[in-house]
Design an enzyme around this catalytic site. Structure first.
Site, PDB file in Angstrom:
ATOM      1  N   LYS A 265      35.866  46.325  51.465  1.00  0.00           N
ATOM      2  CA  LYS A 265      36.768  45.400  50.754  1.00  0.00           C
ATOM      3  C   LYS A 265      37.057  45.922  49.346  1.00  0.00           C
ATOM      4  O   LYS A 265      36.155  46.092  48.539  1.00  0.00           O
ATOM      5  CB  LYS A 265      36.131  44.004  50.672  1.00  0.00           C
ATOM      6  N   ASP A 270      39.704  39.518  41.818  1.00  0.00           N
ATOM      7  CA  ASP A 270      39.908  38.321  42.635  1.00  0.00           C
ATOM      8  C   ASP A 270      39.976  37.090  41.745  1.00  0.00           C
ATOM      9  O   ASP A 270      38.966  36.541  41.324  1.00  0.00           O
ATOM     10  CB  ASP A 270      38.765  38.183  43.650  1.00  0.00           C
ATOM     11  N   LYS A 277      40.277  30.393  41.047  1.00  0.00           N
ATOM     12  CA  LYS A 277      38.853  30.213  40.746  1.00  0.00           C
ATOM     13  C   LYS A 277      38.687  29.584  39.365  1.00  0.00           C
ATOM     14  O   LYS A 277      39.541  29.759  38.497  1.00  0.00           O
ATOM     15  CB  LYS A 277      38.154  31.589  40.715  1.00  0.00           C
ATOM     16  N   ASP A 288      34.833  42.811  42.819  1.00  0.00           N
ATOM     17  CA  ASP A 288      35.172  42.409  44.191  1.00  0.00           C
ATOM     18  C   ASP A 288      35.646  43.597  45.039  1.00  0.00           C
ATOM     19  O   ASP A 288      36.089  43.416  46.173  1.00  0.00           O
ATOM     20  CB  ASP A 288      36.229  41.292  44.164  1.00  0.00           C
ATOM     21  N   ASP A 347      41.811  31.961  48.267  1.00  0.00           N
ATOM     22  CA  ASP A 347      40.628  32.639  47.724  1.00  0.00           C
ATOM     23  C   ASP A 347      39.800  33.285  48.839  1.00  0.00           C
ATOM     24  O   ASP A 347      38.896  34.064  48.562  1.00  0.00           O
ATOM     25  CB  ASP A 347      39.781  31.641  46.919  1.00  0.00           C
ATOM     26  N   GLU A 349      40.496  35.753  50.599  1.00  0.00           N
ATOM     27  CA  GLU A 349      41.419  36.885  50.779  1.00  0.00           C
ATOM     28  C   GLU A 349      40.747  38.097  51.407  1.00  0.00           C
ATOM     29  O   GLU A 349      41.422  38.922  52.040  1.00  0.00           O
ATOM     30  CB  GLU A 349      42.028  37.273  49.420  1.00  0.00           C
ATOM     31  N   ARG A 351      38.695  38.451  53.982  1.00  0.00           N
ATOM     32  CA  ARG A 351      38.810  38.516  55.454  1.00  0.00           C
ATOM     33  C   ARG A 351      40.227  38.839  55.886  1.00  0.00           C
ATOM     34  O   ARG A 351      40.441  39.444  56.933  1.00  0.00           O
ATOM     35  CB  ARG A 351      38.298  37.203  56.055  1.00  0.00           C
TER      36      ARG A 351
HETATM   37  N1  BES Z   1      35.096  37.486  46.273  1.00  0.00           N
HETATM   38  C1  BES Z   1      34.754  36.178  46.694  1.00  0.00           C
HETATM   39  C2  BES Z   1      33.291  36.006  47.093  1.00  0.00           C
HETATM   40  C3  BES Z   1      32.264  36.203  46.015  1.00  0.00           C
HETATM   41  C4  BES Z   1      31.703  35.106  45.411  1.00  0.00           C
HETATM   42  C5  BES Z   1      31.824  37.463  45.651  1.00  0.00           C
HETATM   43  C6  BES Z   1      30.728  35.289  44.438  1.00  0.00           C
HETATM   44  C7  BES Z   1      30.860  37.638  44.678  1.00  0.00           C
HETATM   45  C8  BES Z   1      30.312  36.541  44.074  1.00  0.00           C
HETATM   46  C9  BES Z   1      35.594  35.793  47.907  1.00  0.00           C
HETATM   47  O1  BES Z   1      36.869  36.349  47.956  1.00  0.00           O
HETATM   48  C10 BES Z   1      35.773  34.324  47.883  1.00  0.00           C
HETATM   49  O2  BES Z   1      36.368  33.845  46.966  1.00  0.00           O
HETATM   50  N2  BES Z   1      35.248  33.643  48.885  1.00  0.00           N
HETATM   51  C11 BES Z   1      35.346  32.227  48.966  1.00  0.00           C
HETATM   52  C12 BES Z   1      35.669  31.872  50.398  1.00  0.00           C
HETATM   53  C13 BES Z   1      35.975  30.409  50.599  1.00  0.00           C
HETATM   54  C14 BES Z   1      37.254  30.048  49.907  1.00  0.00           C
HETATM   55  C15 BES Z   1      36.055  30.140  52.071  1.00  0.00           C
HETATM   56  C16 BES Z   1      34.021  31.635  48.546  1.00  0.00           C
HETATM   57  O3  BES Z   1      32.975  32.194  48.878  1.00  0.00           O
HETATM   58  O4  BES Z   1      34.030  30.642  47.842  1.00  0.00           O
HETATM   59 ZN    ZN Z   2      37.098  38.125  46.964  1.00  0.00          ZN
HETATM   60 MN    MN Z   3      38.298  35.212  46.886  1.00  0.00          MN
END
Ligand code: BES
Ligand code: ZN
Ligand code: MN
Length: 495
Positions: A265, A270, A277, A288, A347, A349, A351
């Site tokens: 990834k 992000d 966020k 990220d 968010d 993104e 996947r």
């Molecule tokens: N890049 C984030 C995940 C992340 C969170 C990485 C904390 C490092 C530290 C990812 O893209 C994300 O935002 N995931 C969301 C998914 C949700 C919206 C289903 C998450 O984990 O909140």
């Molecule tokens: Zn992310």
């Molecule tokens: Mn995200």
């Protein structure tokens, strides 16, 4: 730091400081430590007797201007208890001893190979761990500092007295150097802020690395992504002014065997997109693209270790931004395989871009696919910052990855990939949604990626908790850890 190996007693090496060791609770040092004790007239034993040194893990005591020796200082590092000694302990104590060496201003430092004597570890593996601990433990990200704020060790001399072990030490040090420098390469990328590492700059860094180590590197641009039908990747990309890049690397040494793809990834920043966020902690989202960095680091190491293996790296690189052209919640995108995804949350993104990246890897004939991603906050909740999450569709692949991780001193924990979880991301209007709700978020996030791997054996590493550290820990400084580089390289390249 320069690493050299010498066939010499540690007491004879020309250096500012020499490093010896002691297991916790030992009162009569043996081996090289015993030799240093003898030539100094029993200084180490006196130190132990006085209660000034216990040998606890990473504990350091320094004797200055030791009598009977030409070196300015002797550093004794504690190995901790003998009964739970390990290769990873060697990495930790080597890092601790070099921090002490830097603190006292030593530039040329000599060390014994911790664990190769009394510790009972295999010599080559112990020497490899010394090299790794030294290079990983002294890593600093200095690109934007005008004044380096610390004294640095310039050369580490690894001294081995036994003639029959010297070749194993040389080979171990060479492998350790490759793995550690590749990890530090990944750390540099992860620590680099997003204004200095856009998708285009990440592609440039990948191409430059590929040139240096002899990998092929091609970059798929937006127009070709459109032709290939990569609607999920393009969907995330369209919110940003920075064009997306799909970076594809191959090793030149073809085995003719099954193709393995490492997919990382590469979200260079992000923001969350329209599902923005919160501001608090958002700066960490420069990391990220740690999955991309891990894949690049692993391929760099693999190219130098030259195993009989056919490997491909695939990195979808984008920026996830909110804008007038960004994806919106409820939008539906069509991935390369034809499957449609309802974007429940912009968010989620990772996947989306990985769906097209793993599908691309499968379309190129990859029979084994391992993706690495800072995918979910849910994984951080489940496993904290200690274990990387592992989700897979193949038990053999899991066993191999767990073994490689063990050798690398990295921690993986498998989460269940039960198909019952798929209920959670059913959509009323598309083939699936891009989120499965709060429950088991690390698993549903992974399973959504798994929908696009076709018939390949697949594993997913969620490094959201392990790729970026808020404090210094063992041989990991604050910031990027470079996690997964050594596990993946070890998995592909073996011993
Ligand atoms: N890049 C984030 C995940 C992340 C969170 C990485 C904390 C490092 C530290 C990812 O893209 C994300 O935002 N995931 C969301 C998914 C949700 C919206 C289903 C998450 O984990 O909140
Ligand atoms: Zn992310
Ligand atoms: Mn995200």
């Amino acid at each position: 730091m320069q690493l050299t190996t010498v066939h010499q007693s540690i007491t004879d090496v020309a250096a500012d400081a020499i490093v010896v060791n002691l297991f916790e609770g030992v009162t009569h040092p043996g081996g090289a430590t015993g030799a240093v004790d003898r030539v100094t007239g029993g200084l180490i034993r006196k130190l132990i007797e006085s209660g000034g040194f216990k040998g606890k893990k990473g504990e350091c005591a320094t004797l200055h201007f030791p009598p009977g020796l030409s070196q300015r200082s002797v550093i004794i590092v504690g190995l901790g208890p003998a009964n739970d000694f390990s290769l990873d302990r060697v990495r930790e104590v080597t890092a601790a001893s070099l921090k002490e060496a830097a603190r006292i201003g030593a530039r040329r430092v000599a060390t014994i190979v911790h664990g190769a004597g009394i510790g009972g570890l295999e010599t080559g593996a112990a020497a490899q761990a010394v090299a790794e601990g030294a290079l990983l433990g002294t890593y600093r990200y200095t690109r934007f500092k005008q004044e380096p704020d610390e004294k640095r060790v310039e050369e580490l001399i690894i001294a081995e007295m036994a003639a029959e072990k010297i070749e194993a030490v040389r080979q171990g040090v060479a492998k350790g150097r490759i793995l550690a420098e590749s990890t530090n390469f990944a750390r540099d990328l992860v620590n680099t802020p997003s204004n200095h590492l856009t998708p285009a700059m990440l592609a440039e860094a990948a191409a430059e690395m590929a040139r240096e180590v002899g990998l092929s590197c091609t970059v798929i641009e937006r127009e070709e992504m459109e032709r290939l039908g990569m609607g999920a990747l393009l969907g995330v990309a369209k919110g940003s002014a920075e064009p997306p890049k799909l970076i594809v690397l191959r090793n030149e040494k073809r085995s003719g065997g099954p193709l393995t793809a490492l997919v990382g990834k590469g979200v260079t920043f992000d923001t969350g997109g329209i599902s923005l966020k919160p501001a608090q902690g958002m700066e960490e989202m420069k990391s990220d693209m740690a999955g991309a960095a891990a894949v690049l680091g692993a391929l760099r190491a693999i190219a130098q270790l030259k195993p009989e293996a056919d490997v491909m790296g695939v990195i979808p690189a984008v920026e996830n931004m909110p804008s007038g052209t960004a994806l919106k919640p409820g939008d539906i995108v069509r991935a390369m395989t034809g499957k449609t995804i309802e974007v429940d949350n912009t968010d989620a993104e990772g996947r989306l871009i990985l769906a097209d990246a793993v599908a691309y890897a499968a379309s190129q004939g990859a029979e084994r696919i391992v993706d690495v991603a800072t995918l979910t906050g849910a994984c951080v909740v489940a496993l904290g910052r200690v274990y990387t999450g592992l989700v897979a569709n193949d038990d053999q692949l899991v066993a191999e990855l767990l073994e490689a991780a063990q050798e690398a001193g990295e921690k993986l924990w498998r989460l269940p990939a039960d198909p019952d979880y798929k209920e959670q991301y059913k959509s009323d209007v598309a083939d699936m949604k891009n989120t499965g709700g709060r429950e088991a978020g690390a698993i549903t996030g992974a399973l959504i990626i798994g929908e696009f791997v076709g018939t390949a054996k697949w594993a997913h590493l969620d490094i959201a908790g392990t790729s970026f550290s808020r404090s210094e820990k063992g041989y990991h400084p604050k910031g990027a850890t470079g996690v997964a580089v050594r596990t993946l390289a070890q998995w592909v390249a073996g011993n």
